[in-house]
Design an enzyme around this catalytic site. Structure first.
Site, PDB file in Angstrom:
ATOM      1  N   PHE A 125      50.830  63.176  36.753  1.00 33.03           N
ATOM      2  CA  PHE A 125      52.163  63.083  37.360  1.00 33.03           C
ATOM      3  C   PHE A 125      52.782  61.777  36.859  1.00 33.03           C
ATOM      4  CE2 PHE A 125      55.177  62.143  40.706  1.00 33.03           C
ATOM      5  CZ  PHE A 125      55.741  63.380  40.948  1.00 33.03           C
ATOM      6  N   ASP A 191      43.516  59.624  42.636  1.00 36.28           N
ATOM      7  CA  ASP A 191      44.765  60.052  43.251  1.00 36.28           C
ATOM      8  C   ASP A 191      44.518  61.463  43.776  1.00 36.28           C
ATOM      9  OD1 ASP A 191      47.251  61.238  43.725  1.00 36.28           O
ATOM     10  OD2 ASP A 191      48.253  60.004  42.221  1.00 36.28           O
ATOM     11  N   TYR A 214      53.019  64.187  52.354  1.00 39.40           N
ATOM     12  CA  TYR A 214      54.105  65.180  52.517  1.00 39.40           C
ATOM     13  C   TYR A 214      53.826  66.489  51.800  1.00 39.40           C
ATOM     14  CZ  TYR A 214      55.572  62.769  48.178  1.00 39.40           C
ATOM     15  OH  TYR A 214      55.605  62.175  46.946  1.00 39.40           O
ATOM     16  N   LYS A 215      52.715  66.585  51.046  1.00 40.91           N
ATOM     17  CA  LYS A 215      52.392  67.845  50.368  1.00 40.91           C
ATOM     18  C   LYS A 215      51.591  68.730  51.328  1.00 40.91           C
ATOM     19  CE  LYS A 215      53.153  65.730  45.915  1.00 40.91           C
ATOM     20  NZ  LYS A 215      52.605  64.902  44.841  1.00 40.91           N
ATOM     21  N   ARG A 358      55.230  76.958  39.084  1.00 40.68           N
ATOM     22  CA  ARG A 358      54.135  76.588  40.002  1.00 40.68           C
ATOM     23  C   ARG A 358      54.252  77.381  41.309  1.00 40.68           C
ATOM     24  NH1 ARG A 358      53.516  70.317  41.002  1.00 40.68           N
ATOM     25  NH2 ARG A 358      55.449  70.711  42.157  1.00 40.68           N
TER      26      ARG A 358
HETATM   27  C1  LIG Z   1      53.349  63.746  44.513  1.00 47.92           C
HETATM   28  C2  LIG Z   1      52.648  62.765  43.654  1.00 47.92           C
HETATM   29  C3  LIG Z   1      53.041  61.417  43.644  1.00 47.92           C
HETATM   30  C4  LIG Z   1      54.214  60.975  44.473  1.00 47.92           C
HETATM   31  O1  LIG Z   1      54.525  59.648  44.343  1.00 47.92           O
HETATM   32  P1  LIG Z   1      55.600  58.983  45.305  1.00 47.92           P
HETATM   33  O2  LIG Z   1      55.384  57.557  45.138  1.00 47.92           O
HETATM   34  O3  LIG Z   1      55.332  59.502  46.692  1.00 47.92           O
HETATM   35  O4  LIG Z   1      56.952  59.438  44.861  1.00 47.92           O
HETATM   36  C5  LIG Z   1      52.317  60.542  42.854  1.00 47.92           C
HETATM   37  N1  LIG Z   1      51.278  60.948  42.106  1.00 47.92           N
HETATM   38  C6  LIG Z   1      50.885  62.250  42.084  1.00 47.92           C
HETATM   39  C7  LIG Z   1      49.720  62.660  41.250  1.00 47.92           C
HETATM   40  C8  LIG Z   1      51.567  63.188  42.850  1.00 47.92           C
HETATM   41  O5  LIG Z   1      51.189  64.457  42.836  1.00 47.92           O
END
Ligand SMILES: *Cc1c(COP(=O)(O)O)cnc(C)c1O
Length: 399
Positions: A125, A191, A214-215, A358
């Site tokens: 990400f 992560d 939030y996921k 997705r």
């Molecule tokens: C959703 C997600 C984020 C989100 O980062 P924010 O700082 O909350 O915007 C970061 N890393 C991964 C791998 C994600 O899936």
């Protein structure tokens, strides 16, 4: 092949079926984006209203002491800890995942001052890799960022990886990679944004872990992140974002920073109290959830979708369910209009550039019949080329 009635029967036997009633889901929508923004728990509006009206409205500034606001980064961290295999006093909640990545990578580099290599996944990400790049620049350019695909950890200070890939849903072997990295003398940061709440995460052997709520955890838009630090680093790890809430005595208002003992040193600043109320409500639900059932249902849902879609479109996720998270990704050159056509027909997934569709299957509220309907709609959209309608070509800001 399963028919729709068989899916309804599977729903009737589903040991997690009662959890769907815990969520507010709009009529006529098959919501398959719980991997991006989880659904609203039914109990959340009341809990948030209480925080606003009873705590803020009546207690005003007294809420810091009397409503537990000050302690919430740690009390909520303790409630969340079992979901990632951590114990009490090991997790702090607050800020965002991006900030937690900055804090943990910086802390890891301070713990390995003799090493200058940061291993990252360039296909992760983007924020994960962007933050590493920004930190390396801030440190003056003396650090090398190496892609994990090169497979070399022997001179690495730290390795930052996602357990489940946001784009393909590929799941990494956390215990094996953690020991490989640590045997090479590097520190491991996981992560778990795309695995927490989708499967039983266990980061207890890692050095650090970060993730969002939030996921799959359903704590709402903009909900805080969490940060885990292995207790063996509690006295030595340094939080370079040394804000006052990580100070040993914030209300002594001392001139110089002095880190708090334990996980509190990774707190930064005034917590997001109203967002915490929504997280608190979401965690009430998780307290009753059997995680082995979650993983069993998750693999059943994703496998059903893969089977039903068949070879109508290319699979971008691993075919082996054990190697997948709770999401199925498909690859299609016109993925964006295909997804818009699906959303128009009540099947909500999302699109990730350049060509990935997705579908996230949040096991607490997704039914087998939803999987059936989503696959049937997708096949219809493809067979009849319904996505060619020019309304679907125009890109919206958030995909
Ligand atoms: C959703 C997600 C984020 C989100 O980062 P924010 O700082 O909350 O915007 C970061 N890393 C991964 C791998 C994600 O899936």
């Amino acid at each position: 092949m399963l028919d729709r009635d068989r899916c309804l029967a599977l729903d009737a036997e589903d040991p997690l079926r009662e959890f769907r009633d815990e969520f507010v889901l709009p009529e006529g929508v098959v919501y398959l984006v719980g991997n991006s923004l989880g659904a609203l728990p039914r109990r959340t509006p009341e809990r948030v209203r209480q925080a606003v009206e009873q705590e803020w409205g009546r207690q005003l500034v007294g809420g810091w002491n009397h409503a537990g606001w000050y302690e919430q980064p740690l009390t909520l961290g303790d409630r969340l800890a079992p979901l990632i295999g951590a114990g009490p006093g090991q997790v702090v909640v607050g800020n965002t995942t991006s900030i937690a990545i900055f804090q943990t990578v910086a802390a890891a580099l301070r713990l390995r001052p003799d090493r200058r290599v940061i291993v990252s996944d360039v296909t992760n990400f983007p924020t994960d890799h962007y933050i590493v790049q920004g930190l390396a620049r801030a440190l003056g350019g003396g650090h090398e960022i190496r892609d994990v695909a090169e497979g070399r950890f022997d001179d690495a200070a730290v390795v930052l990886l996602s357990e489940v890939d946001y784009r393909t849903s590929e799941r990494r072997d956390v215990p094996a990679i953690t020991s490989q990295v640590q045997d090479a003398g590097a520190l491991m940061i996981w992560d778990v944004c795309h695995s927490v709440g989708a499967l039983q995460v266990d980061v207890s052997a890692a050095d650090f872990a970060v993730g969002c709520t939030y996921k799959y955890l359903n704590a709402g838009p903009g909900a805080p992140a969490f940060l885990y630090v292995n207790p063996r680093h509690h006295h030595s790890a340094e939080n370079v974002l040394s804000g006052w809430h990580g100070h040993a005595e914030p209300f002594a208002f001392e001139r110089d920073f002095r880190p708090a003992e334990g996980i509190r040193r990774f707190a930064v600043s005034t917590p997001h109290v109203l967002s915490f109320a929504a997280l608190d409500a979401a965690l009430d639900v998780w307290e009753r959830v059997p995680m082995d059932q979650v993983r069993a249902k998750s693999t059943a849902l994703t496998s059903l979708f893969v089977d039903l879609v068949g070879d109508a479109v290319e699979l971008a996720s691993p075919r082996d369910a054990e190697r997948r998270g709770s999401q199925v990704s498909l690859r299609h050159p016109d993925g964006y209009p295909v997804m818009r056509a699906l959303i128009d027909r009540g099947v909500q997934g999302d699109f990730r550039a350049p060509d990935i569709l997705r579908f996230g299957f949040a096991p607490l509220y997704t039914r087998y019949v939803d999987v059936f309907d989503a696959a049937a709609t997708l096949i219809e959209v493809l067979e009849k080329e319904l996505w060619r309608d020019e309304r679907y070509a125009q890109r919206l800001t958030v995909t």
